[in-house]
Design an enzyme around this catalytic site. Structure first.
Site, PDB file in Angstrom:
ATOM      1  N   GLY A 228       0.842  -1.284   0.008  1.00  0.00           N
ATOM      2  CA  GLY A 228      -0.141  -0.025  -0.035  1.00  0.00           C
ATOM      3  C   GLY A 228       0.837   1.361  -0.056  1.00  0.00           C
ATOM      4  O   GLY A 228       0.297   2.366   0.105  1.00  0.00           O
ATOM      5  N   PRO A 270       5.424  -5.274  -1.445  1.00  0.00           N
ATOM      6  CA  PRO A 270       5.282  -4.076  -2.409  1.00  0.00           C
ATOM      7  C   PRO A 270       5.301  -4.462  -3.831  1.00  0.00           C
ATOM      8  O   PRO A 270       6.067  -5.214  -4.342  1.00  0.00           O
ATOM      9  CB  PRO A 270       6.589  -3.262  -2.063  1.00  0.00           C
ATOM     10  N   GLY A 271       4.314  -4.028  -4.434  1.00  0.00           N
ATOM     11  CA  GLY A 271       4.299  -4.384  -6.097  1.00  0.00           C
ATOM     12  C   GLY A 271       4.591  -2.966  -6.566  1.00  0.00           C
ATOM     13  O   GLY A 271       5.610  -2.641  -7.016  1.00  0.00           O
ATOM     14  N   ARG A 308      -6.095   0.352 -16.300  1.00  0.00           N
ATOM     15  CA  ARG A 308      -6.247   0.992 -15.153  1.00  0.00           C
ATOM     16  C   ARG A 308      -7.106   2.199 -15.091  1.00  0.00           C
ATOM     17  O   ARG A 308      -7.713   2.658 -14.131  1.00  0.00           O
ATOM     18  CB  ARG A 308      -5.053   1.274 -14.337  1.00  0.00           C
ATOM     19  N   CYS A 338     -13.334  -1.195 -29.438  1.00  0.00           N
ATOM     20  CA  CYS A 338     -14.684  -0.887 -29.782  1.00  0.00           C
ATOM     21  C   CYS A 338     -15.573  -0.931 -28.354  1.00  0.00           C
ATOM     22  O   CYS A 338     -16.342  -1.702 -27.998  1.00  0.00           O
ATOM     23  CB  CYS A 338     -15.269  -1.774 -30.549  1.00  0.00           C
ATOM     24  N   TYR A 366       0.808  -3.430 -12.763  1.00  0.00           N
ATOM     25  CA  TYR A 366      -0.679  -3.712 -13.231  1.00  0.00           C
ATOM     26  C   TYR A 366      -0.727  -3.058 -14.699  1.00  0.00           C
ATOM     27  O   TYR A 366      -2.054  -2.539 -15.037  1.00  0.00           O
ATOM     28  CB  TYR A 366      -1.716  -2.924 -12.251  1.00  0.00           C
TER      29      TYR A 366
HETATM   30  C1  LIG Z   1      -1.679  -6.940  -4.722  1.00  0.00           C
HETATM   31  C2  LIG Z   1      -1.007  -7.268  -3.460  1.00  0.00           C
HETATM   32  C3  LIG Z   1       0.227  -6.622  -2.829  1.00  0.00           C
HETATM   33  C4  LIG Z   1       0.800  -5.401  -3.457  1.00  0.00           C
HETATM   34  O1  LIG Z   1       0.235  -4.126  -3.558  1.00  0.00           O
HETATM   35  P1  LIG Z   1       0.785  -2.771  -4.210  1.00  0.00           P
HETATM   36  O2  LIG Z   1      -0.260  -1.938  -4.364  1.00  0.00           O
HETATM   37  O3  LIG Z   1       0.943  -3.170  -5.741  1.00  0.00           O
HETATM   38  O4  LIG Z   1       2.176  -2.536  -3.668  1.00  0.00           O
HETATM   39  C5  LIG Z   1       0.565  -6.861  -1.776  1.00  0.00           C
HETATM   40  N1  LIG Z   1       0.187  -7.909  -1.043  1.00  0.00           N
HETATM   41  C6  LIG Z   1      -1.230  -8.753  -1.532  1.00  0.00           C
HETATM   42  C7  LIG Z   1      -1.690  -9.673  -0.755  1.00  0.00           C
HETATM   43  C8  LIG Z   1      -1.592  -8.431  -2.802  1.00  0.00           C
HETATM   44  O5  LIG Z   1      -2.606  -8.856  -3.091  1.00  0.00           O
END
Ligand SMILES: *Cc1c(COP(=O)(O)O)cnc(C)c1O
Length: 411
Positions: A228, A270-271, A308, A338, A366
């Site tokens: 987050g 973190p993603g 997104r 379309c 994403y």
């Molecule tokens: C998607 C997800 C994340 C990564 O969230 P980000 O907003 O991309 O940092 C981390 N943990 C879990 C369990 C998730 O599903």
């Protein structure tokens, strides 16, 4: 990082328009350097604690990115058995993969147990089935929903009261019953409240609940606070001040460990924070179309490649990289699908001419991982820039890919 150098846009020294000439558009381009920078920022932000960073595979799951994350020292957060397999393929030690599924059945969980990865359980039904099957022979992590609202967007928040994720904080009494009855070895507690957390307060509030819950679990090895971390999508966006958050969380965590009686590991997943800003998505302007109300720039992509903006109303900054000196004008940038697939309304761009290449910023997370073949379009190619060198890491799809797995029957 992308910047302008003598009239040409470059990423880590690589000329972007040259890349488009070589690999064509639409094209995803990632900077390994930026991922590394983000990883290092996060690694240094929690002084004095044993930190475990698990890269959230679903943000960008190209296997080269996974290998790179592993090189940096990250573990992996996988949300499906397929992501577990990708992680193993990329060379992650099973111990360093945390499997955090949602709404999957026991069959898939049994397959991941076989792989030896860490299992995160997010409902009591599965916890019971797991306990009945494995007793204390396979350790688990429990995903707690602290009902903390992250940001204001219920589409991306996962911790609120109506959320399907995790086991409610209010059900912990039930959890401890199940754990005791089956003698389950709980080695971790987890929470992930969703994306877009702005300050340390949200984390700490959730953390306090987890610290309290920890008193019922005496064999913990780690606590996982999910993700987050907010990154900037617009120039004026408030971002997570990682050193501020990190310092506060680290000191509270150390206090907790002292009181708990053992030094636990502090984990995050973190993603976006690691890959969002590292990625750009480049598209070509097919058409510039003036209607009664709007100047549209129509590009060779759409919600099939970057969903997104349409799915979450996400803002992605757009730059015309072909015409940096053009007079700024107002455009709506739209896709070729379309459906109404608007990337952005009322964007001030350097004058857009047909053929110009536009860049979407923050496209690392994403972006490709949510791409589809809708309208029977090919998914784009991906390029990774590493050590100043651009490498193709995924080919553009071709007609064969559209027919793959289709079974043509006698009609
Ligand atoms: C998607 C997800 C994340 C990564 O969230 P980000 O907003 O991309 O940092 C981390 N943990 C879990 C369990 C998730 O599903």
């Amino acid at each position: 990082m992308m910047h302008l150098e003598e009239g040409r846009y470059k990423i880590d020294g690589v000329d972007v328009l040259d890349l488009i000439n070589q690999y064509d558009s639409p094209l995803y381009v990632y900077s390994a350097e930026t991922m590394k920078m983000q990883y290092e920022k996060l690694s240094k932000a929690f002084p004095g604690v044993k930190l475990g960073l698990h890269y959230a595979c679903k943000a960008l799951s190209n296997v080269n990115v996974l290998k790179y994350m592993k090189q940096l020292g990250a573990g992996l957060d996988a949300v499906s058995i397929q992501e577990v397999y990708l992680g193993l393929h990329a060379g992650f030690n099973p111990e360093h993969i945390l499997y955090t599924p949602n709404g999957v059945g026991m069959e898939e969980i049994e397959l991941t147990v076989k792989e030896g990865v860490k299992i995160n359980i997010d409902n009591i039904s599965i916890l019971e089935q797991f306990g009945a099957k494995y007793g204390n022979s396979v350790p688990v992590c429990i995903r707690v929903n602290p009902h903390i609202m992250a940001g204001g967007n219920t589409k991306i928040s996962t911790g609120h009261i109506d959320s399907k994720f995790g086991i409610s904080y209010y059900q912990l009494r039930h959890v401890t019953r199940v754990v005791k009855l089956y003698d389950i070895n709980v080695e971790g507690l987890h929470m992930h409240t969703g994306s877009d957390i702005l300050d340390a307060e949200v984390f700490i509030r959730g953390a306090e609940l987890l610290f309290e819950a920890a008193q019922d679990f005496k064999d913990l090895k780690f606590m996982d606070f999910g993700s987050g971390f907010k990154v900037a999508y617009k120039e004026a966006d408030i971002t997570t001040d990682i050193n501020d958050i990190g310092g506060k969380i680290a000191s509270r965590f150390k206090e907790f460990c002292k009181q708990y009686g053992r030094e636990l590991e502090l984990w995050f997943e973190p993603g976006k924070y690691l890959v969002s800003e590292a990625g750009f998505f480049f598209v070509k302007t097919n058409i510039v179309k003036q209607t009664t109300s709007t100047m549209f720039a129509g590009v060779d992509s759409g919600l099939n490649h970057l969903i997104r903006p349409m799915l979450y109303d996400a803002y992605h900054k757009i730059t015309n990289i072909s015409h940096p000196t053009g007079t700024e004008r107002i455009y709506a940038v739209v896709g070729y699908i379309c459906e109404t697939d608007t990337f952005g309304w009322d964007r001030k761009l350097n004058e857009v001419r047909e053929g110009d290449i536009l860049a979407f910023h923050n496209a690392g997370a994403y972006g490709f991982s949510m791409a589809s073949n809708y309208n029977s379009r090919y998914r784009p190619a991906e390029v990774l820039i590493v050590n100043g060198k651009a490498e193709l890491v995924r080919k553009r799809e071709s007609f064969d890919d559209l027919l793959r797995n289709q079974v043509e029957i006698e009609l």
